[in-house]
Design a protein around this motif. Structure first.
Motif, PDB file in Angstrom:
ATOM      1  N   UNK A 159     107.578  88.092 -64.762  1.00 43.39           N
ATOM      2  CA  UNK A 159     106.326  87.782 -65.455  1.00 43.39           C
ATOM      3  C   UNK A 159     105.725  86.473 -64.948  1.00 43.39           C
ATOM      4  N   UNK A 160     106.567  85.460 -64.725  1.00 41.42           N
ATOM      5  CA  UNK A 160     106.083  84.176 -64.201  1.00 41.42           C
ATOM      6  C   UNK A 160     105.503  84.353 -62.809  1.00 41.42           C
ATOM      7  N   UNK A 161     106.230  85.069 -61.941  1.00 41.77           N
ATOM      8  CA  UNK A 161     105.757  85.276 -60.574  1.00 41.77           C
ATOM      9  C   UNK A 161     104.415  86.004 -60.571  1.00 41.77           C
ATOM     10  N   UNK A 162     104.286  87.029 -61.389  1.00 38.74           N
ATOM     11  CA  UNK A 162     103.021  87.771 -61.446  1.00 38.74           C
ATOM     12  C   UNK A 162     101.892  86.918 -61.995  1.00 38.74           C
ATOM     13  N   UNK A 163     102.182  86.085 -62.978  1.00 44.66           N
ATOM     14  CA  UNK A 163     101.140  85.212 -63.524  1.00 44.66           C
ATOM     15  C   UNK A 163     100.620  84.267 -62.443  1.00 44.66           C
ATOM     16  N   UNK A 164     101.518  83.710 -61.668  1.00 49.15           N
ATOM     17  CA  UNK A 164     101.129  82.811 -60.577  1.00 49.15           C
ATOM     18  C   UNK A 164     100.347  83.587 -59.518  1.00 49.15           C
ATOM     19  N   UNK A 165     100.863  84.739 -59.124  1.00 44.28           N
ATOM     20  CA  UNK A 165     100.205  85.556 -58.105  1.00 44.28           C
ATOM     21  C   UNK A 165      98.800  85.953 -58.539  1.00 44.28           C
ATOM     22  N   UNK A 166      98.668  86.483 -59.740  1.00 40.08           N
ATOM     23  CA  UNK A 166      97.370  86.957 -60.208  1.00 40.08           C
ATOM     24  C   UNK A 166      96.376  85.802 -60.364  1.00 40.08           C
ATOM     25  N   UNK A 167      96.866  84.656 -60.795  1.00 41.92           N
ATOM     26  CA  UNK A 167      96.005  83.480 -60.901  1.00 41.92           C
ATOM     27  C   UNK A 167      95.468  83.090 -59.525  1.00 41.92           C
ATOM     28  N   UNK A 168      96.344  83.096 -58.536  1.00 44.78           N
ATOM     29  CA  UNK A 168      95.912  82.708 -57.185  1.00 44.78           C
ATOM     30  C   UNK A 168      94.966  83.743 -56.588  1.00 44.78           C
ATOM     31  N   UNK A 169      95.268  85.008 -56.771  1.00 45.46           N
ATOM     32  CA  UNK A 169      94.394  86.066 -56.254  1.00 45.46           C
ATOM     33  C   UNK A 169      93.008  85.925 -56.870  1.00 45.46           C
ATOM     34  N   UNK A 170      92.953  85.690 -58.166  1.00 48.48           N
ATOM     35  CA  UNK A 170      91.653  85.559 -58.827  1.00 48.48           C
ATOM     36  C   UNK A 170      90.911  84.323 -58.328  1.00 48.48           C
ATOM     37  N   UNK A 171      91.564  83.181 -58.371  1.00 50.06           N
ATOM     38  CA  UNK A 171      90.878  81.935 -58.035  1.00 50.06           C
ATOM     39  C   UNK A 171      90.572  81.818 -56.544  1.00 50.06           C
TER      40      UNK A 171
END
Length: 179
Positions: A159-171
């Motif tokens: 969950x942490x890894x996905x949160x970081x990944x999705x945040x970076x993909x979005x931003x």
């Protein structure tokens, strides 16, 4: 094939989808399961029958096919396939992008492999992996990021890894074309 043709034919005008997605997995990480000649003989006529409904209505076609299947794209693009997902990194995605330009959207270009799977991977390493994929494939358009870390829904590390990944993909993705 006949069963799905009937379903597609009956639902496409009722639901009015924005996209028609064809799905098959005919390749492994290293190569397609069958020769290109057999693929063209066996599968392409079936896909063509399904794709016809979308082509006749101007609906874009997405094709799901995992594994190393870049050689099969030459047979799919003429059917009207405009997006390939997940375009995995075992393929020469830069060559595919160069060949088709924006005629074929590469949806993928990122895989959670190697260091990214380790529990000790840093947020910055995850972020950089997303930026690297976008830097490599998004220039000029025709790219959509597709990827995630897989695991149990209650696994906090996943969950942490996905949160970081999705945040970076979005931003990073949001700002990519303004650079």
């Amino acid at each position: 094939c006949e069963f799905y043709i009937t379903i597609t034919e009956n639902m496409i005008d009722y639901y009015k989808p924005d996209i028609l997605s064809l799905k098959d997995d005919t390749a492994a990480w290293a190569a397609p399961f069958i020769s290109k000649a057999d693929y063209d003989e066996i599968f392409i006529p079936i896909y063509d029958r399904h794709a016809r409904f979308a082509r006749e209505r101007g609906i874009p076609i997405d094709f799901h096919n995992c594994g190393k299947c870049e050689t099969l794209m030459d047979s799919l693009v003429p059917l009207g396939v405009r997006m390939w997902n997940p375009a995995q990194t075992c393929n020469d995605l830069e060559a595919v992008k160069k060949k088709y330009g924006n005629q074929l959207i590469i949806c993928g270009g990122w895989d959670a492999r190697g260091r990214l799977l380790e529990d000790g991977v840093t947020d910055e390493e995850i972020r950089q992996s997303a930026r690297d994929s976008m830097d490599k494939l998004a220039s000029g358009g025709g790219y959509a990021f597709c990827g995630a870390f897989l695991g149990a829904a209650d696994n906090e590390n996943v969950r942490r890894k996905n949160a970081v990944l999705f945040d970076e993909v979005y931003n990073y993705g949001h700002s990519f074309y303004t650079k």
